[in-house]
Design an enzyme around this catalytic site. Structure first.
Site, PDB file in Angstrom:
ATOM      1  N   ASP A  30       0.868  -1.161   0.000  1.00 43.54           N
ATOM      2  CA  ASP A  30       0.000   0.000   0.000  1.00 43.54           C
ATOM      3  C   ASP A  30       0.921   1.231   0.000  1.00 43.54           C
ATOM      4  OD1 ASP A  30      -2.120   1.844   0.771  1.00 43.54           O
ATOM      5  OD2 ASP A  30      -1.260   1.720   2.791  1.00 43.54           O
ATOM      6  N   ASP A  32      -0.002   5.184   1.030  1.00 39.18           N
ATOM      7  CA  ASP A  32      -0.163   6.081   2.195  1.00 39.18           C
ATOM      8  C   ASP A  32      -0.094   5.304   3.505  1.00 39.18           C
ATOM      9  OD1 ASP A  32      -0.487   8.508   0.885  1.00 39.18           O
ATOM     10  OD2 ASP A  32      -2.638   8.251   0.638  1.00 39.18           O
TER      11      ASP A  32
HETATM   12  O1  M1P Z   1      -4.524   5.753  -0.500  1.00 39.37           O
HETATM   13  C1  M1P Z   1      -5.587   5.994   0.349  1.00 39.37           C
HETATM   14  C2  M1P Z   1      -6.503   7.080  -0.168  1.00 39.37           C
HETATM   15  O2  M1P Z   1      -5.761   8.270  -0.378  1.00 39.37           O
HETATM   16  C3  M1P Z   1      -6.518   9.372  -0.704  1.00 39.37           C
HETATM   17  O3  M1P Z   1      -7.433   9.606   0.328  1.00 39.37           O
HETATM   18  P1  M1P Z   1      -7.518  10.995   1.150  1.00 39.37           P
HETATM   19  O4  M1P Z   1      -7.221  12.085   0.173  1.00 39.37           O
HETATM   20  O5  M1P Z   1      -8.922  10.988   1.673  1.00 39.37           O
HETATM   21  O6  M1P Z   1      -6.509  10.904   2.254  1.00 39.37           O
HETATM   22  C4  M1P Z   1      -7.325   9.170  -1.970  1.00 39.37           C
HETATM   23  O7  M1P Z   1      -6.495   9.230  -3.092  1.00 39.37           O
HETATM   24  C5  M1P Z   1      -8.070   7.873  -1.926  1.00 39.37           C
HETATM   25  O8  M1P Z   1      -8.581   7.583  -3.205  1.00 39.37           O
HETATM   26  C6  M1P Z   1      -7.197   6.728  -1.487  1.00 39.37           C
HETATM   27  O9  M1P Z   1      -7.957   5.567  -1.327  1.00 39.37           O
END
Ligand code: M1P
Length: 270
Positions: A30, A32
């Site tokens: 993953d 983030d």
């Molecule tokens: O990778 C996790 C999520 O990251 C973003 O979410 P947010 O902007 O709410 O933090 C988005 O790109 C989302 O699509 C993605 O699942």
């Protein structure tokens, strides 16, 4: 799914899979919270660990975000992100690359249809317009190839505004309440509404979660698929792939934790 490129052409300096220490193993990450902090850049230490890992296993990222955002986060100056991974899966694998070559995948709008999508957008924009939250910015709906991303504050907020919304949402459950309503009202569309990040939720057909990316590698000869993610709890956007019987799931608490696991699982072993 006919997704395999006819020939494996490895970029200069990259070992073919057969010559890696674990030729039939792939590590999927993953983005983030796993390779970098949310919407931030990966550290030089993480880049070094991923580069090293390509001597051990095949390496892939599988993110919910679109490719542009993931590239921003994983970019190393002067290098091509797409070539720094053996497989690149953005939008859960609805945009996919193997060894720099694009792979075929499905489209959200073709699946859902223009009329139904229009009804959904109209409803969501009305809902947003009546929502009383501390601040609103811009880009409330982001249309992507394999999904649509919806944000009550709007994606055009700053990092500080993002953090403040996230905190507010944890207390007031703005997204949770909205998702419940959408699930009921649009049940006939067979859509998943997934709260994966801090300010938004993703909308995609059932099954187009991160397990979609596994379809791209099912005929690639891997007998071990490690998945590393931070949102592996029910409702998190790593849950389905983490729980999938085809993967060995690892829950991480930070990018540093991911590096530590790579050390334990691969680098420290002879
Ligand atoms: O990778 C996790 C999520 O990251 C973003 O979410 P947010 O902007 O709410 O933090 C988005 O790109 C989302 O699509 C993605 O699942």
């Amino acid at each position: 799914m006919a997704t395999t490129t006819p020939q494996n052409v490895f970029p200069k300096g990259v070992l073919p899979f057969a010559e890696r220490k674990h030729p039939k193993t792939i590590c999927m990450f993953d983005v983030d919270g796993t390779l970098s902090l949310a919407r931030q850049s990966a550290t030089p230490e993480m880049h070094a660990a991923l580069k090293k890992l390509r001597g051990y296993t095949a390496v892939a990222f599988v993110g919910g975000s679109d490719l542009v955002k993931i590239v921003e986060q994983l970019e190393v100056k002067g290098e091509d992100v797409i070539e720094n991974f053996d497989y690149c899966f953005s939008e859960n694998g609805l945009t996919a690359f193997k060894l720099g070559q694009p792979l075929a995948s499905a489209s959200f709008i073709e699946h859902v249809g223009e009329e139904e999508y229009k009804n959904l957008v109209n409803f969501v924009l009305r809902y947003f317009s009546e929502l009383d939250i501390p601040i609103k910015r811009g880009t409330f709906i982001e249309y992507r190839r394999g999904m649509v991303n919806m944000s009550p504050i709007g994606r055009a907020c700053s990092l500080e505004e993002r953090a403040a919304f996230y905190k507010y949402d944890q207390e007031h459950k703005v997204r949770e309440k909205m998702v419940k309503i959408l699930q009921e009202k649009f049940a006939h569309l067979g859509l998943t509404f997934a709260i994966g990040g801090q300010i938004s939720f993703d909308v995609f057909p059932h099954g187009w979660d991160k397990t979609y990316s596994l379809g791209h590698i099912e005929n690639e000869g891997f007998d071990q698929i490690h998945f590393f993610g931070d949102k592996t709890f029910p409702g998190g956007n790593d849950y389905e792939i983490f729980e999938d019987p085809r993967t060995i799931g690892h829950t991480v608490t930070s990018p540093e934790h991911t590096q530590q696991l790579l050390e334990e699982l691969f680098f420290s072993k002879a």
